[in-house]
Write an enzyme that holds these catalytic residues in place. Structure first.
Site, PDB file in Angstrom:
ATOM      1  N   ASN A   9      40.312  -5.335   1.344  1.00  0.00           N
ATOM      2  CA  ASN A   9      40.314  -3.874   1.224  1.00  0.00           C
ATOM      3  C   ASN A   9      40.571  -3.579  -0.249  1.00  0.00           C
ATOM      4  O   ASN A   9      41.711  -3.617  -0.715  1.00  0.00           O
ATOM      5  CB  ASN A   9      41.426  -3.303   2.123  1.00  0.00           C
ATOM      6  N   ARG A  94      36.512  -3.548   4.013  1.00  0.00           N
ATOM      7  CA  ARG A  94      36.572  -2.111   4.254  1.00  0.00           C
ATOM      8  C   ARG A  94      35.621  -1.448   3.261  1.00  0.00           C
ATOM      9  O   ARG A  94      35.751  -1.649   2.045  1.00  0.00           O
ATOM     10  CB  ARG A  94      37.989  -1.590   4.029  1.00  0.00           C
ATOM     11  N   HIS A 182      38.826   7.503   7.085  1.00  0.00           N
ATOM     12  CA  HIS A 182      39.966   6.831   7.739  1.00  0.00           C
ATOM     13  C   HIS A 182      39.597   6.324   9.133  1.00  0.00           C
ATOM     14  O   HIS A 182      40.460   6.161   9.999  1.00  0.00           O
ATOM     15  CB  HIS A 182      41.198   7.768   7.843  1.00  0.00           C
ATOM     16  N   ARG A 242      45.153  14.409  -4.188  1.00  0.00           N
ATOM     17  CA  ARG A 242      43.949  15.199  -3.915  1.00  0.00           C
ATOM     18  C   ARG A 242      44.329  16.551  -3.321  1.00  0.00           C
ATOM     19  O   ARG A 242      45.304  16.645  -2.571  1.00  0.00           O
ATOM     20  CB  ARG A 242      43.040  14.437  -2.933  1.00  0.00           C
ATOM     21  N   GLU A 380      44.453  -1.402   9.646  1.00  0.00           N
ATOM     22  CA  GLU A 380      43.004  -1.365   9.416  1.00  0.00           C
ATOM     23  C   GLU A 380      42.428  -2.778   9.313  1.00  0.00           C
ATOM     24  O   GLU A 380      41.300  -3.033   9.732  1.00  0.00           O
ATOM     25  CB  GLU A 380      42.706  -0.585   8.124  1.00  0.00           C
TER      26      GLU A 380
END
Ligand code: AMP
Length: 403
Positions: A9, A94, A182, A242, A380
């Site tokens: 990732n 990922r 996500h 963000r 993940e």
């Protein structure tokens, strides 16, 4: 020797990795680790399957000044010394953006890389690093089969309404759609739901992935119905750096009146806004919670207000709400954030068990709460390992050629 899968990732300043042995009943984690601070002060950490730290000095020697291109070969060399009885035969990555067509994982080929390269403008912060790791691994270990697993795939079950902006059709047809992100985290939560929620797993659930990046996903029958993130990873909740949803008129004002360039605006919205911009102190929730300045607490309050408001919007997409799941760094660890969010949902019948919340327990709702509240730690990497495992079981694949 047992076959194993390397999961990568790759982010802008970090590289998370894990190795899973391929067992008949699925992947088993053998080690996992992370290089943080790439490009500045790389810090390496790795643990075996029992959570014990693994020695890292030999990797750090190589990686002190390194970028991803130097790190991946160094990591492979390090892994050879630590992967006891395992042979890495495939890699799962990922990849943040899979576009409209990718409803599941895909084997990396030169054509797929070209397709994913074209999506870089839609995920400029993540996609280039994800793809660079694939290319670097293909060059370093060309015998490996590589599989890309997409953060957007989980949301491809959403209906027309959830995926559209109110824009002219020609733009929509050119790909200006709400993709959502996500997805690997939400896929993991969807798989875990029966363990935590029993018969309610198939009901109306909002999962809140609250980390440095943050979003919500409304699920019914453990499939994505709607999500707070849209075309890019900027929409929706306020995040670490963000801004989340913003009146598009602000962007026009910044460019037309304040004469900011697109690069300036992009930097402002992706890197300088959110918790960092509002507090003026940090993008890190734990740091803000410990900070005495009122600006730190205003930033936390805004984060929670916006998350609670967006949850009620998603509850409308589900026609009601049975459960909320908190996950990722903030969702799993911040009792304060969970409390401030749930307090705003009292009118929906959500009641927090404050002791359970303070302990980060799995179930944090009272027995009389009309909405069940859970904390489920996300993973993940295991979803990626599982997807690679499933693909390899169903059709033996070859290594990427001409990458
Ligand atoms: P992630 O992107 O999922 O790694 O989450 C990172 C965020 O989780 C950062 O804002 C951290 O400050 C936050 N976080 C991690 N642990 C805690 C904690 N104990 N309390 C509050 N926030 C935390």
């Amino acid at each position: 020797m047992t076959d194993a899968t390397l999961v990568l990732n790759a982010g802008s300043s970090s590289l998370k990795f894990a190795v899973y042995s391929c067992e008949p009943d699925g992947p088993h984690v053998r080690l996992r680790g992370k290089v943080a601070g790439i490009g500045t002060h790389p810090v390496f950490s790795a643990r075996n399957a029992h959570g014990q730290p693994l020695p890292s000095q030999d990797l750090m020697l190589v990686s002190t000044e390194a970028d991803h291109d130097a790190l991946i070969p160094a990591l492979l060399t390090w892994l050879e010394r630590h992967e006891d009885g395992l042979t890495i035969t495939c890699a799962g990555h990922r990849v943040v953006h899979g576009g409209r067509l990718r409803g599941g994982p895909a084997q990396v080929t030169p054509a797929l890389l070209d397709e994913l390269e074209a999506l870089i403008p839609l995920a400029p912060l993540h996609q280039p690093h994800n793809l660079a790791a694939i290319r670097c691994l293909a060059a370093t270990a060309p015998h490996l089969t590589q599989i890309a697993c997409f953060d957007t795939s989980f949301h491809r079950t959403q209906d027309w309404l959830a995926q559209h902006f109110a824009l002219p059709r020609a733009l929509t047809e050119s790909g200006v759609l709400r993709y959502g992100f996500h997805g690997l985290s939400y896929q993991y939560i969807a798989r875990q739901l029966p363990r935590y929620t029993g018969v309610h797993a198939e009901g109306r659930v909002i999962a809140a992935h609250l980390g440095n990046g943050a979003s919500l996903c409304a699920m019914r029958e453990r499939k994505s119905v709607a999500t707070s993130m849209g075309f890019t990873a900027l929409e929706g909740l306020m995040m670490g750096q963000r801004c989340g949803s913003l009146d598009p008129g602000v962007v026009l004002y910044l460019m037309d009146t304040l004469k900011m360039t697109t690069d300036d605006v992009s930097h402002l919205l992706y890197e300088k806004s959110g918790l960092l911009g509002v507090s003026g102190i940090s993008n890190d929730m734990a740091e803000l919670e410990a900070h005495p300045a009122p600006e730190a607490h205003e930033a936390i309050a805004l984060f929670c207000y916006r998350a609670a408001c967006d949850m009620t919007a998603l509850a409308t997409s589900l026609g009601g709400l049975d459960s909320i799941v908190f996950t990722a760094g903030i969702g799993e660890n911040s009792a304060l954030v969970r409390r401030l969010i749930v307090e705003r949902l009292g009118w929906l019948g959500a009641e927090l068990d404050t002791d359970a919340n303070a302990r980060n327990a799995s179930c944090i709702s009272t027995t009389t709460s009309r909405i069940s509240l859970y904390i489920i730690p996300t993973d993940e990497e295991v979803i990626i390992a599982q997807e690679v495992h499933d693909m390899m079981q169903h059709s033996p694949l070859g290594a990427i050629s001409n990458a």
